[in-house]
Design an enzyme around this catalytic site. Structure first.
Site, mmCIF file in Angstrom:
data_model
loop_
_atom_site.group_PDB
_atom_site.id
_atom_site.type_symbol
_atom_site.label_atom_id
_atom_site.label_comp_id
_atom_site.label_asym_id
_atom_site.label_seq_id
_atom_site.Cartn_x
_atom_site.Cartn_y
_atom_site.Cartn_z
ATOM 1 N N ASP A 137 0.821 -1.211 0.000
ATOM 2 C CA ASP A 137 0.000 0.000 0.000
ATOM 3 C C ASP A 137 0.857 1.264 0.000
ATOM 4 O O ASP A 137 0.487 2.276 0.585
ATOM 5 C CB ASP A 137 -0.937 -0.007 1.209
ATOM 6 C CG ASP A 137 -2.086 0.983 1.065
ATOM 7 O OD1 ASP A 137 -2.436 1.313 -0.078
ATOM 8 O OD2 ASP A 137 -2.609 1.439 2.093
ATOM 9 N N CYS A 191 -19.271 -14.781 -4.628
ATOM 10 C CA CYS A 191 -20.346 -14.142 -3.852
ATOM 11 C C CYS A 191 -21.713 -14.714 -4.191
ATOM 12 O O CYS A 191 -22.632 -14.655 -3.369
ATOM 13 C CB CYS A 191 -20.345 -12.642 -4.116
ATOM 14 S SG CYS A 191 -18.892 -11.770 -3.503
ATOM 15 N N CYS A 194 -25.506 -13.426 -3.021
ATOM 16 C CA CYS A 194 -25.459 -12.735 -1.726
ATOM 17 C C CYS A 194 -25.218 -11.234 -1.899
ATOM 18 O O CYS A 194 -24.348 -10.819 -2.666
ATOM 19 C CB CYS A 194 -24.360 -13.341 -0.861
ATOM 20 S SG CYS A 194 -24.162 -12.554 0.756
ATOM 21 N N CYS A 197 -23.241 -7.633 2.181
ATOM 22 C CA CYS A 197 -22.322 -6.506 2.392
ATOM 23 C C CYS A 197 -22.935 -5.196 1.921
ATOM 24 O O CYS A 197 -22.757 -4.147 2.557
ATOM 25 C CB CYS A 197 -20.985 -6.762 1.692
ATOM 26 S SG CYS A 197 -21.083 -6.958 -0.107
ATOM 27 N N CYS A 201 -24.266 -1.573 4.566
ATOM 28 C CA CYS A 201 -23.643 -0.253 4.565
ATOM 29 C C CYS A 201 -24.596 0.808 5.112
ATOM 30 O O CYS A 201 -25.682 1.018 4.566
ATOM 31 C CB CYS A 201 -23.199 0.134 3.157
ATOM 32 S SG CYS A 201 -22.416 1.766 3.084
ATOM 33 N N CYS A 217 -18.651 6.690 2.049
ATOM 34 C CA CYS A 217 -18.145 5.615 2.911
ATOM 35 C C CYS A 217 -17.655 6.176 4.249
ATOM 36 O O CYS A 217 -16.891 7.142 4.287
ATOM 37 C CB CYS A 217 -17.003 4.894 2.190
ATOM 38 S SG CYS A 217 -16.167 3.646 3.171
ATOM 39 N N CYS A 244 -14.798 1.873 9.351
ATOM 40 C CA CYS A 244 -16.069 1.171 9.455
ATOM 41 C C CYS A 244 -15.863 -0.242 8.932
ATOM 42 O O CYS A 244 -15.225 -0.431 7.883
ATOM 43 C CB CYS A 244 -17.149 1.884 8.647
ATOM 44 S SG CYS A 244 -18.762 1.049 8.663
ATOM 45 N N CYS A 247 -19.516 -3.560 6.098
ATOM 46 C CA CYS A 247 -19.626 -4.378 4.885
ATOM 47 C C CYS A 247 -18.729 -5.610 4.979
ATOM 48 O O CYS A 247 -19.087 -6.688 4.497
ATOM 49 C CB CYS A 247 -19.313 -3.559 3.636
ATOM 50 S SG CYS A 247 -17.605 -2.978 3.482
ATOM 51 N N CYS A 251 -20.034 -10.245 5.678
ATOM 52 C CA CYS A 251 -19.746 -11.297 4.699
ATOM 53 C C CYS A 251 -19.909 -12.689 5.318
ATOM 54 O O CYS A 251 -19.251 -13.012 6.316
ATOM 55 C CB CYS A 251 -18.326 -11.134 4.164
ATOM 56 S SG CYS A 251 -17.875 -12.398 2.935
#
Length: 352
Positions: A137, A191, A194, A197, A201, A217, A244, A247, A251
């Site tokens: 990152d 996924c 589904c 997530c 939010c 967000c 946060c 989301c 899962c």
């Protein structure tokens, strides 16, 4: 040096990565497909990156590993689990306490992952006679698409990586190398239908599956956004004061995730559910002392206390009025405005 095949080399790198403490490792060619580039271009064109201007720079290098380093032939993608010991959403019921994102309750993961990557990179050079570059990152690298290509998991509808074994709780790091390594074989997982997530939010930050509008967000608003929190999002933030996890925590694949093995990633007791009034009283020196070595330190005292004041207003507890009142004349205008807003919310409770 004893000659080794690329298959043997990959196996040895994998074994070393796991021995160093990584929880997931995979290999992919140092290229990204057109879908990743298109997603990035659409995301930036829509302005959904908000104030994160760095995402709009060096886009050629971000979308093509070989544009960043022409000699790169393979990418070793690594994952480190930071799975918590309990659902972080349970903290939202403790309105007088602050909810800090799971990833920031202890040491800065960048430092931990970088050190582990460097050890692995030294091993790769030693046994493979190639060159390497390490990223966590810190450069224009599209970590999640590369991790997906390397079969660490797949990008879920919340745009984060999902793993069959570790759910949505993986920190990512990469080693670019000049070595030609065989790509990891396909793995099952998806996924499907589904949408847990997306439904989780609080601020409807997903205009569609696999699309995030960062401007809505809470993680972006509490970490990346420097000015006053837009009023439309304040009540929705609840007691979330740094990041946060909603989301991610929603899962269903998380049911397979065991708590992180890394002691430096497990929550400090004082950061599990810190007292809002205490946090509001932090001056710059106190803030730096409390969050030394923490990723929270990088946003600075003013932005952090702004978040705390929003949580105080949302707590609707008149006992917190003194903490808010004390900051209405704060030298930082954003903090002072947040204090006035918090106080106005608490006054409404008294009047009602």
């Amino acid at each position: 040096m004893v000659a080794v095949t690329t298959d043997t080399l990959g196996a040895r790198i994998r074994d070393k990565a796991l021995a160093l403490g990584f929880d997931a490792v995979g290999f992919t060619e140092a290229r990204l497909g057109p879908e990743a580039r298109t997603r990035l271009a659409d995301f930036l064109a829509s302005g959904a990156h908000g104030e994160m201007g760095w995402l709009a720079t060096r886009t050629d290098e971000r979308s093509d590993p070989r544009a960043l380093w022409p000699e790169a032939r393979s990418v070793i993608a690594l994952g480190l689990s930071y799975a918590p010991d309990a659902d972080p959403r349970l903290l939202q019921a403790q309105t007088g306490r602050g909810a800090i994102s799971v990833h920031a309750r202890n040491r800065d993961y960048h430092d931990l992952v970088r050190g582990m990557l460097k050890h692995l990179a030294q091993f790769v050079v030693k046994i493979g006679d190639g060159h390497v570059k390490v990223f966590v990152d810190t450069a224009p690298v599209m970590e999640k698409p590369l991790a997906e290509q390397a079969r660490l998991g797949w990008q879920g509808k919340h745009t984060n990586l999902v793993s069959r074994a570790h759910g949505s709780w993986l920190f990512l790091g990469e080693i670019y190398t000049t070595l030609e390594l065989p790509p990891s074989p396909p793995r099952a997982g998806a996924c499907g239908s589904c949408t847990a997530c997306l439904a989780a939010c609080p601020t409807d930050a997903f205009p569609a599956p696999y699309r995030l509008d960062a401007r809505r967000c809470i993680a972006y608003l509490t970490i990346e956004h420097a000015g006053p929190i837009p009023h439309e999002f304040r009540a929705l933030m609840g007691n979330r004061i740094y990041g946060c996890d909603d989301c991610l925590a929603a899962c269903p694949w998380n049911r397979f995730a065991a708590e992180s093995r890394q002691a430096k990633l497990r929550a400090r007791e004082d950061l599990r559910a810190p007292d809002l009034a205490t946090l509001a009283g932090l001056n710059d020196a106190g803030f730096r002392a409390m969050f030394a070595g923490s990723p929270i330190k990088r946003i600075g005292r003013n932005r952090f206390v702004r978040n705390v004041l929003i949580a105080i207003g949302n707590a609707r507890d008149p006992a917190l009025a003194g903490a808010a009142r004390a900051l209405t004349n704060d030298p930082d205008p954003v903090v002072a405005e947040a204090a006035e807003w918090a106080l106005s919310q608490l006054v409404l409770v008294v009047v009602a």
